[in-house]
Write an enzyme that holds these catalytic residues in place. Structure first.
Site, PDB file in Angstrom:
ATOM      1  N   TYR A 179       0.795  -1.266  -0.086  1.00 27.30           N
ATOM      2  CA  TYR A 179       0.079  -0.075   0.044  1.00 27.30           C
ATOM      3  C   TYR A 179       0.889   1.167  -0.036  1.00 27.30           C
ATOM      4  CZ  TYR A 179      -3.330   3.556   1.599  1.00 27.30           C
ATOM      5  OH  TYR A 179      -4.126   4.776   1.756  1.00 27.30           O
ATOM      6  N   THR A 182       2.275   2.227  -3.450  1.00 25.59           N
ATOM      7  CA  THR A 182       1.478   3.116  -4.186  1.00 25.59           C
ATOM      8  C   THR A 182       1.277   4.649  -3.876  1.00 25.59           C
ATOM      9  OG1 THR A 182      -0.674   2.123  -3.075  1.00 25.59           O
ATOM     10  CG2 THR A 182       0.259   0.880  -4.846  1.00 25.59           C
TER      11      THR A 182
END
Length: 282
Positions: A179, A182
């Protein structure tokens, strides 16, 4: 002592100036808004706030049944228009398709609010590089696709791209490698785009919203047992994002004190890392 007192007063004045609320609700009335990831969580709450402010909305997410319910609620709350376009951002063809359909339904676009995220594992890195590619398409590449497709329309309307990012795009913690990667990519791309649009004299503003831990059901389920960090309300975060975009801020932080978190991030790296690691259970 007098000098310290003067500096303290100056700090208070500067802080009050930076965090003053200049948002005019009327600036959003009638605005044409596309909110992604709006079937639940922060995106759903943004849709409701925009509806109360009298905006014209198109919302998007994967689950059509959930979108229908949000649209119905938006109309009850006072939206001038509320429609949905379902789409799967893991499909490279869907981001631009959704954007085009939204522009057609609204007759233009004033705000593109990029909020959607894919499901990401929470735990020690397991070496699954294939899923990194999948999540990059959802959380990052699709953002660039939608923003690029929207820029000509937003240029005509003096519009804005509002990017929902994360403190995990500024500093790292355990258990969120995929996560965080990104969100670092999102911050890098849209930070660069801010510079380039300004150099070109563009009418389009880009706001990057850095959020701390928010009390969405998904987030709470993931962190349970891992940390006792205090979460903050999704509804308040959603309104903060709307205000930041409407006032054309380059960057905003919610909760507000994460401005200081980012400011001091690199001052004491050893202490910072010890504090972070002790905030999580393993």
């Amino acid at each position: 002592m007098k000098m310290r007192a003067k500096l303290a007063v100056l700090a208070v004045v500067v802080t009050a100036f930076l965090w003053r609320d200049t948002f005019d609700p009327e600036s959003v009335r009638g605005a044409r808004v596309l909110v992604t990831g709006a079937s639940m969580g922060i995106g759903e709450q943004m849709a409701y706030h925009y509806a109360r402010l009298g905006a014209q909305l198109v919302i998007t997410a994967r689950r059509e049944s959930a979108l229908q319910k949000v649209v119905e609620r938006c109309m009850e709350l006072g939206a001038q228009k509320a429609l949905y376009v379902s789409g799967d951002m893991s499909n490279p063809a869907d981001p631009e398709r959704v954007l085009r359909q939204a522009v057609a339904l609204l007759g233009g676009l004033d705000y593109l609010v990029l909020n959607h995220i894919g499901n990401s594992p929470y735990g020690m890195w397991d070496g699954d590089t294939d899923y990194v590619r999948t999540l990059m398409q959802i959380n990052f590449v699709s953002y660039t696709q939608m923003a690029s497709a929207a820029l000509p329309t937003l240029e005509k309307s003096n519009g804005a791209v509002v990017v929902v990012s994360s403190l995990l795009g500024k500093m790292t913690t355990p258990f969120a490698a995929t996560y965080a990667s990104t969100k670092f990519a999102v911050n890098g791309f849209f930070g660069t785009l801010q510079h380039e649009l300004a150099m070109q004299g563009s009418n389009v503003s880009i706001t990057i919203c850095t959020l701390g831990l928010i009390d969405t059901q998904t987030a709470m389920d993931k962190i349970r047992g891992y940390t006792d960090i205090t979460p903050y309300p999704a509804s308040e975060a959603a309104l903060h994002i709307i205000k930041a975009g409407a006032t054309r801020q380059k960057e905003s932080h919610y909760p507000w004190f994460h401005w200081f978190t980012c400011f001091f991030r690199d001052w004491f790296p050893y202490i910072r890392d010890i504090c972070i690691q002790k905030s999580f259970n393993y």
